[in-house]
Write a protein that holds these residues in place. Structure first.
Motif, short mmCIF file in Angstrom:
data_model
loop_
_atom_site.label_atom_id
_atom_site.label_comp_id
_atom_site.label_asym_id
_atom_site.label_seq_id
_atom_site.Cartn_x
_atom_site.Cartn_y
_atom_site.Cartn_z
N HIS A 141 -3.81 4.40 -5.44
CA HIS A 141 -4.39 4.38 -4.11
C HIS A 141 -5.62 2.94 -3.84
O HIS A 141 -5.98 2.71 -2.96
N GLU A 142 -5.85 2.34 -5.20
CA GLU A 142 -6.71 1.35 -5.06
C GLU A 142 -6.24 0.57 -6.37
O GLU A 142 -5.83 1.05 -7.34
N ALA A 152 0.77 -1.16 -0.01
CA ALA A 152 0.07 -0.04 -0.03
C ALA A 152 1.10 1.34 0.00
O ALA A 152 0.67 2.38 -0.82
N LEU A 164 -6.15 -2.64 0.27
CA LEU A 164 -5.88 -1.65 -1.13
C LEU A 164 -6.81 -1.94 -2.14
O LEU A 164 -6.90 -1.61 -3.14
N ARG A 215 1.16 3.98 -3.09
CA ARG A 215 0.86 5.60 -2.85
C ARG A 215 1.93 6.29 -3.45
O ARG A 215 1.70 7.46 -3.85
#
Length: 313
Positions: free
Chosen positions: A92-93, A83, A230, A87
């Protein structure tokens, strides 16, 4: 040596990820880039992020994925920090995550890395060469009880106490410095009958030391939690394991995340408020086909579990 690692359960992983051409996918164990390449080549406007903590693996995966251009990004980091890594590059996903927890063929077969009892090499076993802890330090520095506990817990070795005692006795004369020296001590410790009937007498002890050097089970626990957080809703999480300790961690973590509620069963209503985070796509692990077993015997112990992220209220 060339960094090679034939991707196990490849088609099963591709199906499990349910790849969308415009999706964002993460391969947390890039290795030589086998799984990563197959994911990335199915993308059009999508993106693949490949991670590995082994510097040699990062170089190999970067070379393998270079023809795919901006569709693929390779980063050096541990999958348990996925994660944070994503970032840093503005992601972010993700729509899917793949973890192949097995040691690569390159790591096993490269004598210099000290993973295998089949090659004489310094006791190392680090997946990342900048890690401080080595197999040498464990073998020569841990107490007899600590060694016995480690070999029994991580190697599920019935002769753990005897092996630990023989190691401590041998190192009183001189440090155990190489894989062949350790192998010789283990062979002396394991009774002749067990050496004839079971697997290679050093297999479980080498596995246990390698797991401890790299904190493999701790990293896996953290990675499952990180990965679930995530994923975006509908995203898939595929994890391949190669022995019972790993599979148990994934099975239990997925089951708990799919259950949600952590209240004691005697309570009439839920008071914890925890909701299911995932649904189990595979109730039982997927294993290699007979065709794959014939082609790649190392796939025999591979187990794939798949989960899907649920929408969060």
């Amino acid at each position: 040596m060339e960094f090679s690692h034939e991707p196990v359960l490849l088609q099963e992983c591709i199906e499990g990820l349910a790849i969308r051409p415009d999706g964002v996918y993460l391969d947390g164990t890039a290795g030589g880039g086998g799984h990563s390449f197959e994911i990335a080549k199915r993308l059009t406007s999508g993106r693949l992020i490949a991670l590995d903590r082994d510097e040699e693996a990062v170089r190999a995966a970067s070379a393998r994925l270079a023809p795919l251009g901006e569709r693929a990004t390779v980063l050096r980091c541990n999958f348990s920090t996925m994660a944070e890594a994503t970032r840093r590059i503005g992601v972010h996903e993700v729509d899917g995550i793949l973890l192949d927890i097995g040691v690569s063929s390159y790591q096993l077969d490269n004598p210099a890395r000290g993973f295998s009892y089949n090659h004489d090499a310094p006791l190392d076993m680090r997946m990342a060469q900048d890690q401080p802890l080595t197999a040498y330090q464990i073998v020569n520095g841990y107490s007899e009880q600590a060694l016995a506990d480690l070999i029994f817990t991580y190697g599920e070795e019935r002769w753990a106490k005897r092996i630990a005692a023989f190691i401590v006795q041998a190192r009183q004369t001189a440090p155990i410095e190489t894989t062949f020296q350790l192998n010789a001590v283990i062979k002396q410790a394991v009774p002749a009958g067990a050496r004839r009937d079971g697997p290679h007498p050093s297999k479980r002890t080498f596995q246990a030391i390698r797991i401890a050097v790299n904190d493999e089970l701790g990293e896996l626990r953290r990675a499952v939690e990180e990965g679930i957080s995530l994923l975006r809703p509908g995203g898939r999480f595929c994890i391949i394991t190669f022995h019972s300790l790993e599979d148990r961690i994934v099975k239990q973590a997925f089951a708990q995340a799919a259950k949600g509620c952590t209240c004691p069963p005697q309570l009439p209503v839920c008071v914890c408020g925890n909701k299911p985070q995932i649904r189990l796509v595979t109730r039982k692990p997927v294993v290699a086909s007979e065709e794959e077993l014939a082609r790649n015997p190392r796939s025999r112990s591979a187990k794939l579990r798949v989960a899907e992220k649920l929408p969060q209220e």
